[in-house]
Structures are given as structure tokens and as C-alpha cells.
Design an enzyme around this catalytic site. Sequence first.
Site, PDB file in Angstrom:
ATOM      1  N   SER A  36       0.878  -1.191   0.139  1.00 19.06           N
ATOM      2  CA  SER A  36      -0.104   0.169   0.001  1.00 19.06           C
ATOM      3  C   SER A  36       1.020   1.318  -0.095  1.00 19.06           C
ATOM      4  CB  SER A  36      -0.902  -0.031   1.199  1.00 19.06           C
ATOM      5  OG  SER A  36      -0.153   0.082   2.409  1.00 19.06           O
ATOM      6  N   ASP A 326      -3.389   8.278   7.628  1.00 19.68           N
ATOM      7  CA  ASP A 326      -4.326   7.050   8.636  1.00 19.68           C
ATOM      8  C   ASP A 326      -3.361   6.437   9.591  1.00 19.68           C
ATOM      9  OD1 ASP A 326      -3.136   5.242   7.343  1.00 19.68           O
ATOM     10  OD2 ASP A 326      -4.800   4.764   5.994  1.00 19.68           O
ATOM     11  N   HIS A 329      -0.331   5.065   7.354  1.00 17.77           N
ATOM     12  CA  HIS A 329       0.191   5.628   5.876  1.00 17.77           C
ATOM     13  C   HIS A 329       0.398   7.113   6.033  1.00 17.77           C
ATOM     14  CE1 HIS A 329      -2.133   2.119   4.673  1.00 17.77           C
ATOM     15  NE2 HIS A 329      -0.986   1.980   4.122  1.00 17.77           N
TER      16      HIS A 329
END
Length: 388
Positions: A36, A326, A329
Site C-alpha cells: 500500500s 491514517d 500511511h
Amino acid sequence: MGKAFSSICVVLLYAFLVLGRSAYAKMINFFVFGDSTVDTGTNKYLNFTKESGANFFPYGENAAEFFGKPTGRFSDGKVVTDFIAELANLPLIPPYLKPHADLSYGANFASAGAGILEATHKGKTLALEVQVNLFVEFQEKLKRKLGSVKSKEIFSNAVYCISIGITDYKAVFQGNSKLQLSKPSDDLVRIVIGNLSAQTQVLYNHGARKFLFMSLKDTGCMPGMRLMTNDGSCFAPATYLTEYHNMALEQLLMGFASKLVGFQYTLFDQFKFINARTQTPIKYGFFDGLNACCGCGRFRGLRTCGRNNPKRYHLCRNATTHVWFDSFHYTQGVQRQAAETIWQGKDHLIRPRPLKHFFMDETSQVRHRKQGKAQIASTLGFALSKSI
Ligand SMILES: *[C@@H]1O[C@H](CO)[C@@H](O)[C@H](O)[C@H]1NC(C)=O
Ligand SMILES: *[C@@H]1O[C@H](CO)[C@@H](O)[C@H](O)[C@H]1NC(C)=O
Ligand SMILES: *[C@@H]1O[C@H](CO)[C@@H](O)[C@H](O)[C@H]1NC(C)=O
């Protein structure tokens, strides 16, 4: 008459210089593998899962170039490889799996949630080996199209970014907080690095020569990990594992550089990079280095951002003041700083060379035309509607 003639000469000379240059200059492609941290939308195109992307609000809310829409990136806007492409004068590199993607500048194979080990999040993402297999498939296609000489040149000049590993350790981090720091985790690092080594070797055997590796960030200090300690400090077992992984990674790369002819790498010390920003955010232009912008619970470390009922998560008013978007991240402000650090070699955080050397040691990069709105929308997989 004379004037007209000389203008024609100028035009011809100009055409000669421009066309001649572009015919000989080499375009350096950019290939991205990972999780991610660098997924630019791959998971939107996976048929076997619907849950492992970030294709919903508020992801993407701050990227004006992306029309403020979610793109599958785990960021309020762009991710680090988008900014690297920009610095290299390349357009956005689309996900390989995006139907009809223009892959003439490279391809992105990264898949959120992916691990180096096949077993990590099996059935929900593309593990590193699967990503590398897709790359090999792409290479075969291009070889058939362009011939082996031209295609060999493209793949040996290209830059290969690999940003993966955290998810392989996450199960251990989250399993229980009384983790014993002995054999099992050391073995895990050995197996993870062993598999990374094998996949790097496959890329090398297929002609890859210039590698950018991202070391792991200090996972113990992510909001999602601080949550697990009573006093809100960094979660030591996770920090230990990532430091150990990073040491083994650098040793692996030094070994490759001495063994494999032509193998070149550069390694981004992401661990130190992010800790500096988490500990002294103001020095780097941020206000909050502890709490995520989006999520719930302590440090907004519970990963609820954008999911289900919007009332169940908190969203900060201005993500540009936060280090973390978040629980796991960065915000795009941090992603931009990471790209600049990698490109320029700032603060001795990239060894042994700044990334720009990989893009500039050939005849200088042809400057592609800046992409128009329609092109960007198409790269992102949007229909360009009136609302954009
Ligand atoms: C997903 O399904 C579509 C339609 O069935 C197919 O064309 C595409 O190749 C599939 N993609 C992947 C990655 O399997
Ligand atoms: C790769 O990972 C598997 C477990 O998924 C492990 O059995 C194997 O030994 C690893 N390979 C290397 C070269 O370390
Ligand atoms: C967010 O914060 C930055 C930096 O403090 C500021 O420049 C910007 O105007 C703010 N944006 C909004 C929408 O308040």
C-alpha cells in the site's frame, strides 16, 4: 526574401535539433513493486477481492490534480512514487492491471496489503512473486512487439522500485503484545529476506540493473502500533523487527552489488526519515507527528478511515499539518518530502547514491509533454465527466 529564407533555416535547424535529439535520447522507464505504500490503484482491478483498496473518501481528498477523488492510493493525495515520476519528468505510472493502460513509461504492479511471503494476506492481494510474474509477462509482450534488442535496452535502463515488507511482520506485531524477541522472529526475518532476495534475482535475470529499495519505516511508531502500548510510546517489538529487517536488507544489497555484474542499487533509510518527522514535526513543516488525520481511537490508530459509517471515524480539518494520514500511511506532504529526499540524497538518508543518478546517467530524459486533464483522468481510471 533574405529574411524569409533565414527564418526557414532557423525552423529547419530547430526541427533537426529537436527531432534528432528525441530520436536518440533514451527514455528511462519506471517499474514499481510493493504494497500500500506505493499501490496506485492495482487493487481496484483485482477480481477476487473488494476490500483491500483505498478507493473511497477521504483518500485522495487533497490532490487537486486527481480532482479530489479517491484513486486507490493510501494517502490524502499522491504517493511517493508519483512524486518520483514527476521529478524524473515522467507522467504518472499507471497500474499494470488497469485495462488499456499506456505503459510506455513503465508500470506499477504494487498491491495494497501485499507481502514478500506468498502466505501474507493470501487471496486478497498480489504477493511479490505474483507481481514479478506479471512483470515477466509484460516483458515478453514488449519483446514480441519491439524486438529483443530494443526491449533489452528499455529493461536494462529502467529503474525498479521495491517497497514492501511491513505486512509480512504485521501478524506478529498484532498477534500479541508479549511477543518473545527470540528465535521465531529472527527466523521470520531470514525467510522474508530470503524470498526478497529470490525475487530480486528474478528481476536481475530478466535484465533489471538499477534498483531503488525502500527500507521499512519504524513500524513501532505508527499510530496503529502506539495504540498497543499503555503509555503511548512506540511499540518496541515492532521497532526491533523492522530494524533487524533493514539491517539484513542492506547486507543483502551490498552482497548483490559485489556478486552480480552491473547490479546497482540505492537504499532509502525510511526508518530514520520518518522518525525525524514523527519526533520533531515542526522542523519539517508539520504540526502533529503523533495522531493520524483519519481514523478513530487513541492516536486515531484504529483503522476505520473512510469505512462503513462515516460517523465512526474522525477526519482532521487539514491533513497538510499531519505526518500520518491514517493509522499506517503518510500524508502526501510527507510523501513529497520522501521523494525529494530520495531524489536529491538529502540528509544522508539514501545510500550509496541519490536516485537522480539512475535517471540522468543516460542521454538526458526526453521531457514528456505535461499531461492534460483528460490524460490524467484516463491514467487514474476515471471517466472525464462534467463534474471534473
Ligand atoms: C477481471 O475480470 C475481467 C472480466 O471478467 C477480465 O477481463 C480481467 O482480465 C480480470 N482481471 C484479472 C486481473 O484477473
Ligand atoms: C520463502 O518463504 C517460504 C515460506 O513462505 C519459505 O519456506 C522459504 O524457505 C523462503 N525462501 C527462502 C529462499 O528463504
Ligand atoms: C492547511 O494548513 C496549511 C499549513 O498550515 C495552510 O497553508 C492551508 O491554507 C490550510 N488549508 C486549509 C484548507 O485550511
